[in-house]
Write an enzyme that holds these catalytic residues in place. Structure first.
Site, PDB file in Angstrom:
ATOM      1  N   CYS A  83      -5.922 -30.141  13.395  1.00  0.00           N
ATOM      2  CA  CYS A  83      -4.888 -30.215  14.530  1.00  0.00           C
ATOM      3  C   CYS A  83      -5.290 -29.740  16.044  1.00  0.00           C
ATOM      4  O   CYS A  83      -5.864 -30.135  16.762  1.00  0.00           O
ATOM      5  CB  CYS A  83      -3.722 -29.570  13.904  1.00  0.00           C
ATOM      6  SG  CYS A  83      -1.983 -30.232  15.085  1.00  0.00           S
ATOM      7  N   HIS A 203      -3.097 -31.654   8.718  1.00  0.00           N
ATOM      8  CA  HIS A 203      -3.097 -30.045   8.159  1.00  0.00           C
ATOM      9  C   HIS A 203      -3.361 -30.089   6.570  1.00  0.00           C
ATOM     10  O   HIS A 203      -2.703 -30.144   5.691  1.00  0.00           O
ATOM     11  CB  HIS A 203      -1.733 -29.596   8.133  1.00  0.00           C
ATOM     12  CG  HIS A 203      -1.413 -28.979   9.571  1.00  0.00           C
ATOM     13  ND1 HIS A 203      -1.980 -27.806  10.309  1.00  0.00           N
ATOM     14  CD2 HIS A 203      -0.925 -29.594  10.549  1.00  0.00           C
ATOM     15  CE1 HIS A 203      -1.485 -27.937  11.377  1.00  0.00           C
ATOM     16  NE2 HIS A 203      -1.064 -28.678  11.573  1.00  0.00           N
ATOM     17  N   GLU A 205      -4.562 -28.037   4.801  1.00  0.00           N
ATOM     18  CA  GLU A 205      -4.141 -26.678   3.849  1.00  0.00           C
ATOM     19  C   GLU A 205      -2.833 -26.805   3.182  1.00  0.00           C
ATOM     20  O   GLU A 205      -2.515 -26.029   2.454  1.00  0.00           O
ATOM     21  CB  GLU A 205      -4.186 -25.375   4.883  1.00  0.00           C
ATOM     22  CG  GLU A 205      -3.166 -25.435   5.749  1.00  0.00           C
ATOM     23  CD  GLU A 205      -3.556 -26.070   7.284  1.00  0.00           C
ATOM     24  OE1 GLU A 205      -4.529 -27.117   7.037  1.00  0.00           O
ATOM     25  OE2 GLU A 205      -2.815 -26.035   8.357  1.00  0.00           O
ATOM     26  N   SER A 257       8.342   1.780  -2.435  1.00  0.00           N
ATOM     27  CA  SER A 257       9.579   1.082  -2.394  1.00  0.00           C
ATOM     28  C   SER A 257       9.749   0.902  -3.952  1.00  0.00           C
ATOM     29  O   SER A 257      11.054   0.506  -4.268  1.00  0.00           O
ATOM     30  CB  SER A 257       9.943  -0.014  -1.545  1.00  0.00           C
ATOM     31  OG  SER A 257       8.865  -1.064  -2.278  1.00  0.00           O
ATOM     32  N   GLY A 258       8.898   0.642  -4.588  1.00  0.00           N
ATOM     33  CA  GLY A 258       9.077   0.644  -6.134  1.00  0.00           C
ATOM     34  C   GLY A 258       8.558  -1.028  -6.232  1.00  0.00           C
ATOM     35  O   GLY A 258       8.285  -1.543  -7.173  1.00  0.00           O
ATOM     36  N   VAL A 260       6.007  -4.520  -5.597  1.00  0.00           N
ATOM     37  CA  VAL A 260       4.865  -4.998  -5.994  1.00  0.00           C
ATOM     38  C   VAL A 260       3.928  -4.364  -4.846  1.00  0.00           C
ATOM     39  O   VAL A 260       2.898  -3.785  -5.232  1.00  0.00           O
ATOM     40  CB  VAL A 260       4.443  -6.508  -5.854  1.00  0.00           C
ATOM     41  CG1 VAL A 260       3.029  -6.871  -6.306  1.00  0.00           C
ATOM     42  CG2 VAL A 260       5.574  -6.971  -6.998  1.00  0.00           C
ATOM     43  N   ASP A 261       3.965  -4.737  -3.572  1.00  0.00           N
ATOM     44  CA  ASP A 261       2.944  -4.558  -2.520  1.00  0.00           C
ATOM     45  C   ASP A 261       2.695  -2.955  -2.574  1.00  0.00           C
ATOM     46  O   ASP A 261       1.573  -2.568  -2.374  1.00  0.00           O
ATOM     47  CB  ASP A 261       3.271  -4.815  -1.267  1.00  0.00           C
ATOM     48  CG  ASP A 261       3.843  -6.543  -1.505  1.00  0.00           C
ATOM     49  OD1 ASP A 261       3.408  -7.157  -2.109  1.00  0.00           O
ATOM     50  OD2 ASP A 261       4.727  -6.867  -0.408  1.00  0.00           O
ATOM     51  N   SER A 262       3.813  -2.161  -2.410  1.00  0.00           N
ATOM     52  CA  SER A 262       3.591  -0.745  -2.028  1.00  0.00           C
ATOM     53  C   SER A 262       2.977   0.036  -3.385  1.00  0.00           C
ATOM     54  O   SER A 262       2.011   0.879  -3.460  1.00  0.00           O
ATOM     55  CB  SER A 262       4.943   0.161  -1.523  1.00  0.00           C
ATOM     56  OG  SER A 262       5.810   0.073  -2.433  1.00  0.00           O
ATOM     57  N   THR A 263       3.626  -0.586  -4.702  1.00  0.00           N
ATOM     58  CA  THR A 263       2.705  -0.032  -5.709  1.00  0.00           C
ATOM     59  C   THR A 263       1.269  -0.366  -6.051  1.00  0.00           C
ATOM     60  O   THR A 263       0.526   0.460  -6.228  1.00  0.00           O
ATOM     61  CB  THR A 263       3.499  -0.645  -6.959  1.00  0.00           C
ATOM     62  OG1 THR A 263       4.814  -0.385  -6.854  1.00  0.00           O
ATOM     63  CG2 THR A 263       3.090   0.219  -8.467  1.00  0.00           C
TER      64      THR A 263
END
Ligand code: XMP
Length: 560
Positions: A83, A203, A205, A257-258, A260-263
């Site tokens: 593009c 695009h 993707e 935070s509990g 996924v990411d922070s764990t």
């Protein structure tokens, strides 16, 4: 990072789909790195690079759009313009780009002209032939010794591309030939006749773009000749090396935070640094789900946490929320108090100035908050990360560690699995920072939190136990997010011989790919009725259960 590994470099000019390009290519087993579109292309940056993709932009190549370092056209690497990337190459190399009479958006048919193409492009053009599978292209790539792959191409090649552009090429740059034309008559694919430079106006993707993955794969494997050697396991090793090098012996604090990411970041830190060096802080707002704090503690302890600071702030949060009914007032109260408590408790730890702050920021969080794309997303994250003065100060001081900042959510999940984070945590649905407070419409009280906790636990438990209609997994895995909402509505019912005046509950289950839009989950009626019955049997305060059938937009996923 990643200097040993082959990679595809992606120049980011501000399009929302840039990260998707990287992710698609990583799915093929090739590492990608995204850098600012105008970043200097030094030797260090180009080390290991096998090809460069110039991605899209909301700007115009003749207007505000930025240009890449000129070295890109001298370094001899294969280039793919997508593009704006194609328009940029066209402008930089002596062609012309002008506004379209009307913006072209969505599916557009493209036809490829096969005759007269340089033989060197034969393998790239195979991507446009529906008879050739992605696997064939993936397998054709790699080392020079791979047997020559001579796809028999069947003209004409037509497919539906996904377009989103307000400008078009009106004159190709010298040396380029137009081989693809859109149904509206504009150039859709251009190939340079001498250099390994190709460009597409659409695009590839985006998942709705037919032949999209094949086109990206053909660039990566037949033009850049990448090998499929990148794996998540390798990524873990590199990220760990990076964390060790940055943190040295300084303490690292992670706010958990509990989710996924922070764990997953917690797991990475604990598997990389000595346990004593890692401080994990979790603030229990009292607005969490049933047994959540206990579960978070257990998970982190299993991962080897030594310094786990669990702050019980339920009383403070409930007191601050007393009498507040407006959604925005509730959110602000929670956000402000969260920051106050966070600062107070971090100070109480007495860590030396030199400590690092780790965060589970994903690539999508960065693009969303940094560039004003998806302002809502900025707001979403502001509660826990982006807006906090503590985070801002640490960022300014160069003391932030964000090991997931190149990953998408599902990649973070894959990383978590590799690190041994339990499936229950890794596959968790998203949960909003303000917790149950945005699922209790109106004023929040401890009693209402307790009711909602019970209901939510039954609902989620049942979703995990019940199989999806096609039998491939659980209902929980099939939906993107599911939860219950307690409404400030009471309705009449019967209980035995007497009348009962119970609360009304809404169950919500949605399917989505990123939370920005969502569809209602077609909940199997039998399961819905059974779960509703279980809830009203077990939680006496609930008199009536409803199912929310609103998509996003116009509704949001949460109720407040
Ligand atoms: P909405 O309700 O805006 O939600 O459609 C989109 C996604 O974001 C989550 N959400 C939040 N997450 N802090 C968060 O960390 C928040 O304040 C917040 N509000 C909504 C929501 O659960 C959904 O997944």
């Amino acid at each position: 990072m990643m200097n040993k590994t082959e990679k595809i470099l992606i120049l980011d000019f501000g399009s929302q789909t840039t990260a998707l390009i990287g992710r698609r290519i990583r799915e093929f087993g090739v590492y990608t790195e995204i850098i600012a579109g105008d970043a200097p292309l030094t030797d260090a940056v180009l080390t290991g690079v096998k090809g460069v993709i110039l991605a899209g932009s909301p700007e115009s190549a003749y207007g505000e759009g930025i240009a890449p370092d000129k070295r890109i056209y001298e370094c001899g690497l294969p280039l793919l313009g997508i593009c704006y990337g194609l328009q940029r190459m066209t402008m930089d190399l002596g062609g012309l780009v002008e506004p379209l009479p009307k913006v072209e958006y969505g599916g557009v048919e493209v036809e490829i002209k096969l005759g007269g193409q340089k033989p060197k492009y034969r393998r790239f053009l195979a991507a446009f032939d529906a008879a050739i599978s992605l696997n064939q292209i993936l397998e054709s790539g790699g080392a020079e010794e791979t047997p020559a792959y001579e796809p028999p191409l069947h003209a004409p090649l037509r497919f539906t591309a996904w377009m989103s552009h307000g400008d078009t090429l009106t004159r190709l740059a010298p040396g380029f030939a137009q081989v693809g034309t859109s149904a509206s008559g504009f150039p859709a694919v251009a190939l340079h006749q001498e250099k390994p430079w190709v460009g597409v106006q659409f695009h590839p993707e985006v998942s709705h773009c037919e032949r999209g993955s094949e086109i990206l794969a053909a660039f990566v494997f037949s033009m850049c000749r990448c090998k499929r050697e990148w794996t998540m396991a390798q990524y873990v090793e590199e990220v760990r090396a990076r964390i060790s090098a940055r943190a040295g012996r300084n303490p690292v604090l992670l706010l958990i935070s509990g989710g996924v990411d922070s764990t997953v970041v917690g797991a990475l830190l604990l598997k990389t640094l000595p346990g004593e060096q890692v401080h994990l802080m979790y603030i229990d707002t009292g607005l969490m789900r049933k047994n959540e704090t206990w579960g978070v503690k257990k998970t982190l302890e299993k991962l080897g946490a030594k310094n786990l600071h669990v702050i019980n702030a339920e009383t403070e949060f409930l007191a601050a929320l007393k009498g507040k009914e407006e959604p925005e007032a509730k959110r602000k109260t929670i956000g402000d108090l969260f920051i106050t408590i966070q600062e107070r408790e971090v100070a109480a730890l007495g860590l030396p100035e030199s400590y690092f702050l780790a965060q589970g920021t994903l690539y999508t969080d960065l693009i969303e908050s940094g560039k004003g794309v998806g302002k809502k997303a900025h707001l979403i994250k502001s509660h826990h990360n982006v807006g906090s003065p503590l985070v801002d100060a640490k960022r300014k001081a160069g003391k932030i560690i964000e090991p997931l900042d190149r990953l998408y959510k599902d990649e973070a999940r894959a990383l978590g699995r590799l690190l041994g984070v339990e499936e229950d945590v890794v596959a968790r649905h998203p949960f909003p920072g303000p917790g149950l407070a945005v699922r209790i419409v109106g004023e929040v009280t401890k009693e209402k939190c307790n009711i909602l906790r019970e209901v939510d636990a039954i609902f989620i438990d049942e979703l995990k136990k019940r199989r999806s209609p096609d039998g491939t997994g659980s209902l929980y895995d099939e939906v993107w997010q599911a939860f219950a909402v307690l409404l400030p509505v009471r309705s009449v019912g019967v209980a035995g011989d007497s009348r009962k005046y119970g609360w009304t509950l809404a169950l919500r289950a949605i399917v989505s790919s990123d939370g920005m839009t969502a569809d209602v989950y077609r909940f199997p009626m039998k399961d819905l009725l059974e779960i509703s019955g279980m809830i009203t049997n077990a939680v006496k305060e609930i008199g009536r259960v409803t199912y929310d059938i609103s998509s996003k937009p116009p509704a949001t996923i949460e109720w407040e």
